[in-house]
Enzyme design. Structure first.
Site, PDB file in Angstrom:
ATOM      1  N   SER A 252      -6.376  -4.054  -7.158  1.00 49.98           N
ATOM      2  CA  SER A 252      -6.719  -4.704  -5.890  1.00 49.98           C
ATOM      3  C   SER A 252      -8.230  -4.723  -5.722  1.00 49.98           C
ATOM      4  O   SER A 252      -8.915  -3.776  -6.129  1.00 49.98           O
ATOM      5  CB  SER A 252      -6.107  -3.950  -4.709  1.00 49.98           C
ATOM      6  OG  SER A 252      -6.613  -4.465  -3.483  1.00 49.98           O
TER       7      SER A 252
ATOM      8  N   TYR B 138      -4.580   3.706  -0.156  1.00 48.39           N
ATOM      9  CA  TYR B 138      -4.344   2.504  -0.966  1.00 48.39           C
ATOM     10  C   TYR B 138      -5.573   2.174  -1.814  1.00 48.39           C
ATOM     11  O   TYR B 138      -5.467   1.952  -3.024  1.00 48.39           O
ATOM     12  CB  TYR B 138      -4.000   1.331  -0.041  1.00 48.39           C
ATOM     13  CG  TYR B 138      -3.793   0.017  -0.760  1.00 48.39           C
ATOM     14  CD1 TYR B 138      -2.596  -0.239  -1.432  1.00 48.39           C
ATOM     15  CD2 TYR B 138      -4.774  -0.975  -0.766  1.00 48.39           C
ATOM     16  CE1 TYR B 138      -2.401  -1.444  -2.091  1.00 48.39           C
ATOM     17  CE2 TYR B 138      -4.584  -2.174  -1.420  1.00 48.39           C
ATOM     18  CZ  TYR B 138      -3.397  -2.411  -2.080  1.00 48.39           C
ATOM     19  OH  TYR B 138      -3.202  -3.595  -2.736  1.00 48.39           O
TER      20      TYR B 138
HETATM   21  N1  LIG Z   1      -1.045  -9.661  -1.380  1.00 48.05           N
HETATM   22  C1  LIG Z   1      -2.270  -9.385  -1.702  1.00 48.05           C
HETATM   23  O1  LIG Z   1      -3.185 -10.033  -1.202  1.00 48.05           O
HETATM   24  C2  LIG Z   1      -2.596  -8.296  -2.695  1.00 48.05           C
HETATM   25  C3  LIG Z   1      -3.945  -8.033  -2.942  1.00 48.05           C
HETATM   26  C4  LIG Z   1      -4.290  -7.067  -3.862  1.00 48.05           C
HETATM   27  C5  LIG Z   1      -3.296  -6.389  -4.531  1.00 48.05           C
HETATM   28  N2  LIG Z   1      -1.992  -6.644  -4.261  1.00 48.05           N
HETATM   29  C6  LIG Z   1      -0.991  -5.893  -5.019  1.00 48.05           C
HETATM   30  O2  LIG Z   1       0.020  -6.747  -5.475  1.00 48.05           O
HETATM   31  C7  LIG Z   1       1.217  -6.006  -5.663  1.00 48.05           C
HETATM   32  C8  LIG Z   1       2.361  -6.727  -4.962  1.00 48.05           C
HETATM   33  O3  LIG Z   1       2.125  -6.707  -3.563  1.00 48.05           O
HETATM   34  P1  LIG Z   1       2.492  -7.942  -2.618  1.00 48.05           P
HETATM   35  O4  LIG Z   1       1.248  -8.485  -2.105  1.00 48.05           O
HETATM   36  O5  LIG Z   1       3.455  -8.823  -3.301  1.00 48.05           O
HETATM   37  O6  LIG Z   1       3.158  -7.187  -1.398  1.00 48.05           O
HETATM   38  P2  LIG Z   1       4.659  -7.092  -0.909  1.00 48.05           P
HETATM   39  O7  LIG Z   1       5.196  -8.450  -0.643  1.00 48.05           O
HETATM   40  O8  LIG Z   1       4.649  -6.092   0.176  1.00 48.05           O
HETATM   41  O9  LIG Z   1       5.385  -6.531  -2.184  1.00 48.05           O
HETATM   42  C9  LIG Z   1       5.349  -5.208  -2.564  1.00 48.05           C
HETATM   43  C10 LIG Z   1       6.213  -5.117  -3.791  1.00 48.05           C
HETATM   44  O10 LIG Z   1       6.269  -3.760  -4.223  1.00 48.05           O
HETATM   45  C11 LIG Z   1       7.622  -3.365  -4.256  1.00 48.05           C
HETATM   46  N3  LIG Z   1       7.734  -1.979  -3.806  1.00 48.05           N
HETATM   47  C12 LIG Z   1       7.148  -1.408  -2.725  1.00 48.05           C
HETATM   48  N4  LIG Z   1       7.513  -0.115  -2.644  1.00 48.05           N
HETATM   49  C13 LIG Z   1       8.339   0.138  -3.681  1.00 48.05           C
HETATM   50  C14 LIG Z   1       9.043   1.274  -4.133  1.00 48.05           C
HETATM   51  N5  LIG Z   1       9.004   2.448  -3.493  1.00 48.05           N
HETATM   52  N6  LIG Z   1       9.802   1.148  -5.242  1.00 48.05           N
HETATM   53  C15 LIG Z   1       9.887  -0.023  -5.898  1.00 48.05           C
HETATM   54  N7  LIG Z   1       9.244  -1.144  -5.513  1.00 48.05           N
HETATM   55  C16 LIG Z   1       8.485  -1.054  -4.422  1.00 48.05           C
HETATM   56  C17 LIG Z   1       8.378  -4.296  -3.307  1.00 48.05           C
HETATM   57  O11 LIG Z   1       9.700  -4.392  -3.719  1.00 48.05           O
HETATM   58  P3  LIG Z   1      10.932  -4.600  -2.675  1.00 48.05           P
HETATM   59  O12 LIG Z   1      10.343  -4.716  -1.283  1.00 48.05           O
HETATM   60  O13 LIG Z   1      11.598  -5.848  -3.139  1.00 48.05           O
HETATM   61  O14 LIG Z   1      11.778  -3.382  -2.836  1.00 48.05           O
HETATM   62  C18 LIG Z   1       7.621  -5.591  -3.504  1.00 48.05           C
HETATM   63  O15 LIG Z   1       8.089  -6.308  -4.607  1.00 48.05           O
HETATM   64  C19 LIG Z   1       0.948  -4.614  -5.116  1.00 48.05           C
HETATM   65  O16 LIG Z   1       0.632  -3.737  -6.169  1.00 48.05           O
HETATM   66  C20 LIG Z   1      -0.261  -4.836  -4.231  1.00 48.05           C
HETATM   67  O17 LIG Z   1      -1.008  -3.664  -4.070  1.00 48.05           O
HETATM   68  C21 LIG Z   1      -1.622  -7.575  -3.348  1.00 48.05           C
END
Ligand SMILES: NC(=O)c1ccc[n+]([C@@H]2O[C@H](COP(=O)([O-])OP(=O)(O)OC[C@H]3O[C@@H](n4cnc5c(N)ncnc54)[C@H](OP(=O)(O)O)[C@@H]3O)[C@@H](O)[C@H]2O)c1
Length: 258
Positions: free
Chosen positions: A148, A162
């Site tokens: 991130s 985080y």
């Molecule tokens: N969105 C952004 O702008 C952004 C920016 C920088 C980095 N990221 C990174 O991108 C990745 C995906 O995030 P996202 O943005 O798609 O957010 P999100 O929609 O909240 O998704 C989070 C993902 O992580 C999974 N997850 C969370 N806790 C978990 C657990 N205890 N066990 C297994 N799976 C778990 C969720 O799976 P389920 O809910 O389906 O169980 C979901 O697929 C993360 O690593 C996040 O830090 C996102």
């Protein structure tokens, strides 16, 4: 040129592949020709997502709550039974916690560090036999850890555990890349900026993005599915076989232009 970005014949595991960024990545890998296993904590969500994505290619649901290393060991055992070989691991599942510094709770640390740092490491360790078996000097196995921008520069998000966890992911990526290069396994960190997922829902009102956030992004827009899928397809394809230990921002310039 035509097969430079092809993933035909490859098998991938994308944690958190049922929704958000993980789903964008899983769909990209499927479109490029890979077979993809996805996880979600809820079995029904996992199965529905895999079923929807099956129009793009073979997609296998493997429900898993990756809050503990034991769960990661169990997930890899089930992956092994269902899929056998593994060419690509995408450690995407992630958890955040936001809160004012004066009241930021101690409980906001262990869960975030477990899901974001420890279980991705356990996934790598447990999948090493499969990754090693599929790897050659000409076509390495690939590990991609989703980091991130918050782990690379101060973003003032009040997400202390985080940001620290993602900085740890970036360093763990380089550490693993150095150790696994001799086994023909590349390890890279893809570092998203701001994408419209559940994790950033508090920064949007439906489709209306906070103008302050857009002003913070040099390219003045949020990330799109092709932005994240494209970099992952590149890293996993023949085109990206010589890249390892890299930390690649996909963020509209937030890190690079800052
Ligand atoms: N969105 C952004 O702008 C952004 C920016 C920088 C980095 N990221 C990174 O991108 C990745 C995906 O995030 P996202 O943005 O798609 O957010 P999100 O929609 O909240 O998704 C989070 C993902 O992580 C999974 N997850 C969370 N806790 C978990 C657990 N205890 N066990 C297994 N799976 C778990 C969720 O799976 P389920 O809910 O389906 O169980 C979901 O697929 C993360 O690593 C996040 O830090 C996102």
């Amino acid at each position: 040129m035509s097969d430079l970005f092809s993933l035909a014949g490859k098998q991938a595991l994308v944690t958190g592949g049922a929704q958000g960024l993980g789903r964008m990545i899983a769909e990209g890998l499927l479109r490029a020709g890979a077979t993809v296993a996805i996880t979600s904590r809820k079995a029904d969500i996992c199965e529905a997502a895999a079923s929807e994505m099956s129009v793009l290619g073979r997609c296998i649901p493997l429900p898993a709550d990756l809050s503990t290393p034991e769960a990661a060991v169990d997930l890899v055992a089930r992956y092994r039974n269902a899929m056998g070989a593994c060419h690509i691991l995408v450690n995407n599942a992630g958890k955040t916690w936001g809160g004012d510094i004066d009241n930021f709770p101690d409980k906001a640390w262990p869960g975030v560090m477990a899901v974001n740092v420890q279980t991705p490491f356990t996934m790598v360790r447990e999948l090493l036999p499969e990754l090693g078996a599929s790897a050659t000097a000409d076509d390495p196995a690939r590990i991609i850890n989703i980091g991130s921008v918050a782990g690379m520069k101060t973003e003032r998000l009040n997400a202390y555990s985080y940001a620290a966890s993602k900085a740890a992911v970036h360093m763990m990526t380089r550490d693993l890349a150095g150790d696994l290069a001799a086994r023909n396994i590349t390890v890279n960190a893809v570092i998203p900026g701001f994408f419209p997922t559940k994790m950033t829902a508090h920064m949007r009102d439906d489709d209306n993005v906070d103008p302050g956030l857009l002003a913070h992004i040099p390219l003045r827009r949020l990330g799109k599915p092709d932005d994240i899928a494209g970099i992952v397809i590149f890293l996993c394809s023949r085109a990206g076989g010589y890249v390892t230990g890299a930390q690649i921002p996909v963020d509209g310039g937030v890190v690079g232009c800052g």
